[in-house]
Design an enzyme around this catalytic site. Structure first.
Site, short mmCIF file in Angstrom:
data_model
loop_
_atom_site.label_atom_id
_atom_site.label_comp_id
_atom_site.label_asym_id
_atom_site.label_seq_id
_atom_site.Cartn_x
_atom_site.Cartn_y
_atom_site.Cartn_z
N LYS A 17 0.85 -1.20 0.00
CA LYS A 17 0.00 0.00 0.00
C LYS A 17 0.88 1.24 0.00
CE LYS A 17 0.65 1.35 4.55
NZ LYS A 17 1.41 2.54 4.99
N ASP A 152 -3.28 -1.67 9.57
CA ASP A 152 -3.49 -1.49 8.13
C ASP A 152 -4.25 -2.66 7.51
OD1 ASP A 152 -2.29 0.99 7.73
OD2 ASP A 152 -0.28 0.11 7.56
O1 C5P Z 1 -1.31 -1.80 14.55
P1 C5P Z 1 0.12 -1.77 14.13
O2 C5P Z 1 0.94 -2.82 14.80
O3 C5P Z 1 0.27 -1.77 12.66
O4 C5P Z 1 0.68 -0.35 14.62
C1 C5P Z 1 2.06 -0.12 14.78
C2 C5P Z 1 2.27 1.11 15.65
O5 C5P Z 1 1.85 2.28 14.94
C3 C5P Z 1 1.49 1.13 16.93
O6 C5P Z 1 2.18 0.47 17.95
C4 C5P Z 1 1.38 2.62 17.21
O7 C5P Z 1 2.59 3.11 17.77
C5 C5P Z 1 1.26 3.21 15.82
N1 C5P Z 1 -0.14 3.45 15.39
C6 C5P Z 1 -0.88 4.47 15.96
N2 C5P Z 1 -2.15 4.71 15.55
C7 C5P Z 1 -2.70 3.98 14.56
C8 C5P Z 1 -1.96 2.95 13.95
C9 C5P Z 1 -0.68 2.71 14.38
O8 C5P Z 1 -0.39 5.14 16.88
N3 C5P Z 1 -3.95 4.24 14.16
#
Ligand code: C5P
Length: 332
Positions: A17, A152
């Site tokens: 993406k 994502d």
């Molecule tokens: O959910 P994922 O593991 O992909 O997210 C990685 C990091 O990105 C999270 O630990 C957080 O620090 C940040 N994040 C966030 N807000 C979101 C998505 C991700 O703060 N909506």
């Protein structure tokens, strides 16, 4: 579906993406951030193959291609477990035997290209198919399972460009890109951990979001992509899109050399250069794949002669690709 069909390996393409915009709207109670982001899937993809593993043991994963890190952390295995838990056990529930997964990793890892989340979304889909359980979870339940694995991941279930809001779990399809805009991706070999970039953003913004200008650009683009925009129209907006990422400054602090690379690419290509997600992947928009391929050669040569600095501890990945509009045939 027949038992024989269950034994046939299920193959899924897991696209990368790109964030055309990324606005941080504010901090949430769960510590994550509410987003407003226009995301597009790319032709660049990983390939996931899933088949029943036999009767005993747990799920297995074999990764070929790029180094994707420790298998225990891989989102494919977590996604299969989450899908199994969501299907549940008992009378009337389809059996969910162990699966053997194989992942061909082509998308640069930890690059802001969503590869891990895309693999997870593909794994949920493929696992349900392999179990003959595609009807066991309705779309909302699938979205919830995907969101539990990666922020994502719900986007990748949508199958095309989309506006993503909330923590990444509110996905609205945008059907309006016409043609196949080319994209050049340049991923320097620097480690950029997403949580570090968000933490730096929080350090300078507290519980608030960005200053609102990125949010406005993002809302405008979402509206335009809802109505219809040609590849040329999208390229004409590259200047404003390239700065429509609230994480740009924070990513540059985590990976200081990124600013020099971005500046050198801007000079070399004479085009605006954006950042995808929390980076470090930099992108440039072109009207077609052919033009992006030509630019890739230019960048390869410029890195070789030092015009574009090499940062980190390896070669940058330079990948020309296209935006997937969601109107393509399933086989491309
Ligand atoms: O959910 P994922 O593991 O992909 O997210 C990685 C990091 O990105 C999270 O630990 C957080 O620090 C940040 N994040 C966030 N807000 C979101 C998505 C991700 O703060 N909506």
């Amino acid at each position: 579906m027949t038992d024989a069909a269950h034994r046939t390996p299920i193959v899924r393409l897991a696209p990368a993406k790109l964030n055309l915009t990324l606005a941080l709207v504010g901090r949430r109670d769960d510590g994550l951030h509410d987003l407003h982001s226009v995301l597009v899937p790319l032709a660049l993809h990983d390939i996931l193959t899933v088949a029943p593993a036999g009767t005993t043991g747990g799920d297995t994963l074999h990764v070929a291609g790029r180094d994707a890190g420790p298998l225990d952390d891989n989102l494919v295995l977590r996604a299969i477990s989450a899908a199994r838990a969501a299907v549940g056990e008992g009378p009337g529930r389809p059996p969910t035997p162990p699966l053997a997964a194989r992942l061909e990793k082509r998308i640069p890892v930890a690059a802001g290209l969503g590869g891990g989340s895309s693999d997870a979304a593909a794994a949920i889909d493929a696992a349900l198919d392999a179990w003959g359980a595609t009807d066991a979870l309705d779309p909302a339940r699938r979205q919830a399972v995907a969101a539990s694995v990666g922020s994502d991941a719900p986007f990748f279930l949508a199958g095309g460009p989309a506006l993503v809001e909330g923590r990444g779990d509110q996905v609205t399809r945008l059907t309006g890109i016409r043609g196949h805009p080319g994209i050049l991706l340049v991923t320097p070999a620097v480690a950029v951990r997403t949580p570090d970039v968000f933490a730096i953003f929080d350090g300078s913004h507290g519980a608030g979001g960005g200053d609102g200008s990125v949010r406005m650009t993002s809302a405008h683009l979402a509206q335009e992509l809802g109505n219809g925009l040609s590849a040329a129209d999208l390229v004409a907006r590259a200047g404003v899109l390239a700065s429509a990422n609230d994480l740009l400054a924070s990513a540059a602090l985590v990976a200081p050399g990124l600013v020099q690379v971005r500046r050198a690419l801007t000079r070399l290509l004479g085009r605006p250069i954006g950042l995808s997600g929390s980076g470090p992947t930099l992108w440039t928009l072109y009207p077609s794949l052919g033009e992006a391929e030509g630019a890739a050669v230019t960048v390869e040569n410029a890195i070789a002669d030092g015009t574009v600095p090499s940062i980190g501890d390896g070669r940058a990945s330079i990948i020309p690709t296209t935006i997937r509009t969601g109107q393509e045939g399933a086989s491309t």
